[in-house]
Design an enzyme around this catalytic site. Structure first.
Site, mmCIF file in Angstrom:
data_model
loop_
_atom_site.group_PDB
_atom_site.id
_atom_site.type_symbol
_atom_site.label_atom_id
_atom_site.label_comp_id
_atom_site.label_asym_id
_atom_site.label_seq_id
_atom_site.Cartn_x
_atom_site.Cartn_y
_atom_site.Cartn_z
ATOM 1 C CG ASN A 91 -1.552 1.313 1.505
ATOM 2 O OD1 ASN A 91 -2.494 1.715 0.834
ATOM 3 N ND2 ASN A 91 -1.006 2.042 2.486
ATOM 4 C CB SER A 143 -3.698 5.073 -8.847
ATOM 5 O OG SER A 143 -4.379 6.254 -9.189
ATOM 6 C CE1 TYR A 156 0.449 7.990 -6.645
ATOM 7 C CE2 TYR A 156 -1.288 8.178 -8.290
ATOM 8 C CZ TYR A 156 -0.875 7.807 -7.022
ATOM 9 O OH TYR A 156 -1.774 7.251 -6.137
ATOM 10 C CB SER A 159 4.977 4.588 -9.928
ATOM 11 O OG SER A 159 3.850 5.271 -9.406
ATOM 12 C CE LYS A 160 0.196 4.386 -6.725
ATOM 13 N NZ LYS A 160 0.314 3.490 -5.568
ATOM 14 C CB ILE A 189 -9.471 7.532 -1.713
ATOM 15 C CG1 ILE A 189 -9.689 6.443 -2.789
ATOM 16 C CG2 ILE A 189 -9.932 7.047 -0.335
ATOM 17 C CD1 ILE A 189 -11.102 5.972 -2.991
HETATM 18 P P1 NAI Z 1 -1.259 8.695 2.694
HETATM 19 O O1 NAI Z 1 -0.194 9.651 2.294
HETATM 20 O O2 NAI Z 1 -2.407 9.169 3.520
HETATM 21 O O3 NAI Z 1 -0.615 7.434 3.433
HETATM 22 C C1 NAI Z 1 0.498 6.757 2.885
HETATM 23 C C2 NAI Z 1 1.246 6.057 3.999
HETATM 24 O O4 NAI Z 1 2.399 5.423 3.415
HETATM 25 C C3 NAI Z 1 1.772 7.030 5.062
HETATM 26 O O5 NAI Z 1 1.519 6.516 6.349
HETATM 27 C C4 NAI Z 1 3.254 7.121 4.746
HETATM 28 O O6 NAI Z 1 4.069 7.435 5.871
HETATM 29 C C5 NAI Z 1 3.537 5.732 4.210
HETATM 30 N N1 NAI Z 1 4.750 5.668 3.391
HETATM 31 C C6 NAI Z 1 5.177 6.547 2.454
HETATM 32 N N2 NAI Z 1 6.364 6.168 1.962
HETATM 33 C C7 NAI Z 1 6.696 5.013 2.599
HETATM 34 C C8 NAI Z 1 7.802 4.127 2.515
HETATM 35 N N3 NAI Z 1 8.833 4.359 1.677
HETATM 36 N N4 NAI Z 1 7.831 3.042 3.317
HETATM 37 C C9 NAI Z 1 6.814 2.799 4.176
HETATM 38 N N5 NAI Z 1 5.736 3.594 4.288
HETATM 39 C C10 NAI Z 1 5.677 4.687 3.504
HETATM 40 O O7 NAI Z 1 -1.769 8.054 1.327
HETATM 41 P P2 NAI Z 1 -3.121 7.253 0.977
HETATM 42 O O8 NAI Z 1 -4.034 8.176 0.284
HETATM 43 O O9 NAI Z 1 -3.587 6.506 2.148
HETATM 44 O O10 NAI Z 1 -2.558 6.260 -0.132
HETATM 45 C C11 NAI Z 1 -2.267 4.896 0.112
HETATM 46 C C12 NAI Z 1 -2.020 4.209 -1.225
HETATM 47 O O11 NAI Z 1 -3.165 4.351 -2.058
HETATM 48 C C13 NAI Z 1 -0.848 4.823 -2.011
HETATM 49 O O12 NAI Z 1 -0.146 3.798 -2.696
HETATM 50 C C14 NAI Z 1 -1.549 5.726 -3.014
HETATM 51 O O13 NAI Z 1 -0.782 5.946 -4.170
HETATM 52 C C15 NAI Z 1 -2.798 4.900 -3.306
HETATM 53 N N6 NAI Z 1 -3.887 5.667 -3.865
HETATM 54 C C16 NAI Z 1 -4.460 6.721 -3.169
HETATM 55 C C17 NAI Z 1 -5.495 7.427 -3.726
HETATM 56 C C18 NAI Z 1 -6.156 8.561 -3.029
HETATM 57 O O14 NAI Z 1 -7.012 9.207 -3.666
HETATM 58 N N7 NAI Z 1 -5.851 8.847 -1.790
HETATM 59 C C19 NAI Z 1 -5.994 7.096 -5.079
HETATM 60 C C20 NAI Z 1 -5.325 6.004 -5.701
HETATM 61 C C21 NAI Z 1 -4.318 5.317 -5.105
#
Ligand code: NAI
Length: 247
Positions: A91, A143, A156, A159-160, A189
């Protein structure tokens, strides 16, 4: 319903946002949950406390998913602490958005490293445990941007989209060993990641969504419960969009 009773799940980047909701949903379904995030902070401690109170085992590990050696180390520690790893959710992810014209080499490299290499790192690290158990479900967070592309997010999106190709290949490699691998493609989201966008941009996004709302992390977590459980036992190599009908 306890769809995941007796299972051990590992969720990367789960201290907040979508990953946190996935960890919570898995615990509610009876799974023991190991999770990673960059640092051991309040969020990590509060998730451990919250899930342990549900009666399952839960432990957070400070680990950079994009670091190959650190990922192997974390997976080995988790397998040793929990006895096995049945479910992996890749994730962890970041954005560094800008138009190609302004994109620095570092912005490209970092997003590919954190979003795509992390998926390789942890999938490779848990593979041996799943092969030994002859069972496993791997879920990779892609994504809609990886499916459709998006101006200002070429790093991005690459990568996705890479994650989708990786997912399909791993599904073909490991299917005969009863290990499934699927991708989830969330749309817009509401989390800290999208919280950075201006109100204007958010309003524009919502207008393009047939269900006329941004998703909540629980919308994604529910699909991840399905993909982790036996309900999806004949589903592998797929990309499931959770986007309110955007794609
Ligand atoms: P967020 O930024 O709220 O949470 C991401 C989490 O990943 C954070 O806790 C962060 O500290 C952690 N993280 C970042 N780099 C890291 C690393 N190198 N090693 C370990 N942990 C790491 O992001 P969100 O929105 O919860 O996104 C989660 C996943 O869902 C991501 O892969 C994002 O690309 C994907 N996503 C999110 C969308 C959205 O609209 N929020 C839409 C599509 C995909």
């Amino acid at each position: 319903m306890e769809l995941l009773k007796g299972k051990v799940a590992l969720v990367t980047g789960a201290a907040r946002g979508i990953g946190r909701k996935i960890a919570e949903a898995y615990a509610v379904e009876g799974a023991d949950v190991a999770f990673t995030d960059l640092t051991r902070d309040e969020n990590m401690a509060s998730l451990e406390k919250e899930l342990t109170a549900l009666g399952v085992k839960c432990k957070g590990y400070a680990s950079d998913a994009s670091d190959f050696a650190a990922a192997q180390e974390a997976a080995d520690a988790i397998a040793s602490d929990f006895g096995k790893i049945d479910i992996l959710v890749n994730n962890a992810g970041i954005t560094r958005d800008t138009l190609l014209m302004r994109m620095e080499e570092e912005m490209w490299d970092l997003v590919i490293k954190v979003n795509l290499k992390s998926v390789f790192n942890f999938t490779k690290a848990v593979q041996k445990y799943m092969l030994k158990a002859r069972t496993g479900s791997i879920i990779n967070m892609s994504s809609v941007v990886g499916v459709n592309g998006n101006a200002g997010q070429s790093n991005y999106a690459a990568s996705k989209a890479g994650i989708i190709g990786f997912t399909k290949s791993v599904a073909k490699e490991l299917g005969s060993r009863n290990i499934r691998c699927n991708a989830v493609a969330p749309g817009f989201i509401v989390t800290d990641m999208t919280g950075k966008l201006s109100e204007d941009v958010k309003e524009q996004w919502v207008k393009t969504i047939p269900l006329r709302r941004g998703g909540v992390p629980e919308d994604v977590a529910n699909v991840c419960v399905f993909l982790a459980s036996e309900l999806s036992s004949y589903v592998t190599g797929q990309t499931i969009s959770v986007c309110g009908g955007m794609t």
